[in-house]
Write a protein that holds these residues in place. Structure first.
Motif, PDB file in Angstrom:
ATOM      1  N   MET A 175       8.552  -6.909  38.109  1.00 41.67           N
ATOM      2  CA  MET A 175       7.197  -7.471  38.210  1.00 41.67           C
ATOM      3  C   MET A 175       7.217  -8.320  39.772  1.00 41.67           C
ATOM      4  O   MET A 175       8.200  -8.906  40.084  1.00 41.67           O
ATOM      5  CB  MET A 175       6.890  -8.800  37.165  1.00 41.67           C
ATOM      6  N   ILE A 176       6.200  -7.997  40.382  1.00 42.20           N
ATOM      7  CA  ILE A 176       6.095  -8.529  41.869  1.00 42.20           C
ATOM      8  C   ILE A 176       5.230  -9.749  41.551  1.00 42.20           C
ATOM      9  O   ILE A 176       4.356  -9.961  40.899  1.00 42.20           O
ATOM     10  CB  ILE A 176       5.159  -7.624  42.575  1.00 42.20           C
ATOM     11  N   ARG A 177       5.979 -10.792  42.329  1.00 37.83           N
ATOM     12  CA  ARG A 177       5.431 -12.450  42.436  1.00 37.83           C
ATOM     13  C   ARG A 177       4.802 -12.634  43.704  1.00 37.83           C
ATOM     14  O   ARG A 177       5.878 -12.219  44.572  1.00 37.83           O
ATOM     15  CB  ARG A 177       6.232 -13.145  41.657  1.00 37.83           C
ATOM     16  N   LYS A 178       3.994 -13.353  43.826  1.00 38.05           N
ATOM     17  CA  LYS A 178       3.374 -13.990  45.203  1.00 38.05           C
ATOM     18  C   LYS A 178       4.236 -15.274  45.047  1.00 38.05           C
ATOM     19  O   LYS A 178       4.212 -16.146  44.460  1.00 38.05           O
ATOM     20  CB  LYS A 178       2.094 -14.181  45.281  1.00 38.05           C
ATOM     21  N   GLN A 179       4.871 -15.471  46.479  1.00 37.45           N
ATOM     22  CA  GLN A 179       5.552 -16.491  46.691  1.00 37.45           C
ATOM     23  C   GLN A 179       4.941 -17.219  47.932  1.00 37.45           C
ATOM     24  O   GLN A 179       4.559 -16.539  48.961  1.00 37.45           O
ATOM     25  CB  GLN A 179       6.922 -16.258  47.138  1.00 37.45           C
ATOM     26  N   SER A 185       4.937 -11.206  48.858  1.00 41.09           N
ATOM     27  CA  SER A 185       5.107 -10.527  47.327  1.00 41.09           C
ATOM     28  C   SER A 185       6.342  -9.870  47.337  1.00 41.09           C
ATOM     29  O   SER A 185       6.640  -9.285  47.912  1.00 41.09           O
ATOM     30  CB  SER A 185       4.030  -9.766  46.996  1.00 41.09           C
ATOM     31  N   ILE A 186       7.125 -10.280  46.197  1.00 38.30           N
ATOM     32  CA  ILE A 186       8.125  -9.665  46.138  1.00 38.30           C
ATOM     33  C   ILE A 186       8.728  -9.727  44.693  1.00 38.30           C
ATOM     34  O   ILE A 186       8.293 -10.532  43.797  1.00 38.30           O
ATOM     35  CB  ILE A 186       9.570 -10.589  47.021  1.00 38.30           C
ATOM     36  N   GLU A 187       9.420  -8.600  44.151  1.00 37.68           N
ATOM     37  CA  GLU A 187      10.256  -8.757  42.737  1.00 37.68           C
ATOM     38  C   GLU A 187      11.067  -9.669  42.513  1.00 37.68           C
ATOM     39  O   GLU A 187      11.821 -10.158  43.432  1.00 37.68           O
ATOM     40  CB  GLU A 187      10.670  -7.223  42.531  1.00 37.68           C
ATOM     41  N   ASP A 188      11.044 -10.186  41.103  1.00 40.27           N
ATOM     42  CA  ASP A 188      12.083 -11.287  40.828  1.00 40.27           C
ATOM     43  C   ASP A 188      13.477 -10.842  41.160  1.00 40.27           C
ATOM     44  O   ASP A 188      14.374 -11.645  41.783  1.00 40.27           O
ATOM     45  CB  ASP A 188      12.054 -11.390  39.420  1.00 40.27           C
ATOM     46  N   ALA A 189      13.820  -9.496  41.084  1.00 37.54           N
ATOM     47  CA  ALA A 189      15.356  -9.105  41.400  1.00 37.54           C
ATOM     48  C   ALA A 189      15.744  -9.419  42.839  1.00 37.54           C
ATOM     49  O   ALA A 189      16.707  -9.873  43.184  1.00 37.54           O
ATOM     50  CB  ALA A 189      15.551  -7.702  40.960  1.00 37.54           C
ATOM     51  N   PHE A 190      14.833  -9.124  43.820  1.00 42.00           N
ATOM     52  CA  PHE A 190      14.619  -9.344  45.184  1.00 42.00           C
ATOM     53  C   PHE A 190      14.977 -10.697  45.617  1.00 42.00           C
ATOM     54  O   PHE A 190      15.791 -11.357  46.251  1.00 42.00           O
ATOM     55  CB  PHE A 190      13.903  -8.634  46.159  1.00 42.00           C
ATOM     56  N   LEU A 191      14.052 -11.530  44.876  1.00 36.00           N
ATOM     57  CA  LEU A 191      14.181 -13.014  44.990  1.00 36.00           C
ATOM     58  C   LEU A 191      15.434 -13.564  44.513  1.00 36.00           C
ATOM     59  O   LEU A 191      15.971 -14.487  45.309  1.00 36.00           O
ATOM     60  CB  LEU A 191      13.033 -13.835  44.411  1.00 36.00           C
ATOM     61  N   ASP A 192      15.983 -12.870  43.371  1.00 32.88           N
ATOM     62  CA  ASP A 192      17.494 -13.500  42.885  1.00 32.88           C
ATOM     63  C   ASP A 192      18.332 -13.227  44.084  1.00 32.88           C
ATOM     64  O   ASP A 192      19.187 -14.043  44.434  1.00 32.88           O
ATOM     65  CB  ASP A 192      17.620 -12.951  41.819  1.00 32.88           C
ATOM     66  N   GLY A 233       5.131  -6.711  63.880  1.00 35.10           N
ATOM     67  CA  GLY A 233       4.114  -6.055  63.014  1.00 35.10           C
ATOM     68  C   GLY A 233       4.631  -5.612  61.645  1.00 35.10           C
ATOM     69  O   GLY A 233       3.957  -5.191  60.983  1.00 35.10           O
ATOM     70  N   ALA A 234       5.996  -6.118  61.626  1.00 35.04           N
ATOM     71  CA  ALA A 234       6.428  -5.566  60.131  1.00 35.04           C
ATOM     72  C   ALA A 234       6.202  -6.618  59.211  1.00 35.04           C
ATOM     73  O   ALA A 234       6.102  -7.761  59.431  1.00 35.04           O
ATOM     74  CB  ALA A 234       8.075  -5.621  60.222  1.00 35.04           C
ATOM     75  N   ASN A 235       5.998  -5.991  58.076  1.00 32.97           N
ATOM     76  CA  ASN A 235       5.537  -6.994  56.872  1.00 32.97           C
ATOM     77  C   ASN A 235       6.738  -7.964  56.369  1.00 32.97           C
ATOM     78  O   ASN A 235       7.784  -7.217  56.153  1.00 32.97           O
ATOM     79  CB  ASN A 235       4.918  -5.817  56.057  1.00 32.97           C
ATOM     80  N   LEU A 236       6.603  -9.088  56.136  1.00 31.71           N
ATOM     81  CA  LEU A 236       7.601  -9.742  55.737  1.00 31.71           C
ATOM     82  C   LEU A 236       8.112  -9.883  54.580  1.00 31.71           C
ATOM     83  O   LEU A 236       9.401  -9.622  54.424  1.00 31.71           O
ATOM     84  CB  LEU A 236       6.981 -11.510  55.733  1.00 31.71           C
ATOM     85  N   SER A 237       7.389  -9.087  53.339  1.00 31.80           N
ATOM     86  CA  SER A 237       7.959  -8.818  52.266  1.00 31.80           C
ATOM     87  C   SER A 237       8.961  -7.592  52.322  1.00 31.80           C
ATOM     88  O   SER A 237       9.903  -7.574  51.835  1.00 31.80           O
ATOM     89  CB  SER A 237       6.437  -8.405  51.273  1.00 31.80           C
ATOM     90  N   SER A 238       8.435  -6.590  53.221  1.00 30.98           N
ATOM     91  CA  SER A 238       9.476  -5.518  53.363  1.00 30.98           C
ATOM     92  C   SER A 238      10.607  -5.851  53.936  1.00 30.98           C
ATOM     93  O   SER A 238      11.814  -5.365  53.617  1.00 30.98           O
ATOM     94  CB  SER A 238       8.539  -4.413  54.224  1.00 30.98           C
TER      95      SER A 238
END
Length: 77
Positions: A1-5, A17-24, A51-56
Motif C-alpha cells: 500500500m502506498i502512503r503519503k508521508q 508517496s511510498i510503499e510501507d516496505a520501502f519506508l521500512d 526534475g527527478a521525482n522524490l518518491s522515485s
C-alpha cells in the motif's frame, strides 16, 4: 500500500508517496548510517537529478542499497 508521508526539507514542508516496505528499508538505512530518517531523505533529495521525482529517487536509493548489501554477502560468503 502506498502512503503519503510529510517531511520538512530545507525549511519547507513537502510530501512523498511510498510503499510501507520501502519506508521500512529507508528506516533501516538511516539506522545503519546513524542518521535520523529526515536527514537521510534530505541527503537523497539533494543528490537526485534535477526534475527527478522524490518518491522515485527514494525507491531507487533503496534498491541500490539492497543490491549493494546482496553483493557484499556474495563476496563474504
Amino acid at each position: 500500500m502506498i502512503r503519503k508521508q510529510s517531511i520538512t526539507l530545507h525549511g519547507h514542508r513537502t510530501s512523498f508517496s511510498i510503499e510501507d516496505a520501502f519506508l521500512d528499508e529507508l528506516r533501516s538505512m538511516a539506522a545503519e548510517k546513524s542518521l535520523p530518517l529526515a536527514a537521510l531523505i534530505a541527503e537523497i533529495d539533494e543528490s537526485r537529478p534535477y526534475g527527478a521525482n522524490l518518491s522515485s529517487a527514494l525507491r531507487l536509493r533503496v534498491l541500490e542499497w539492497l543490491k549493494s548489501r546482496s553483493d557484499m554477502r556474495k563476496i563474504e560468503g
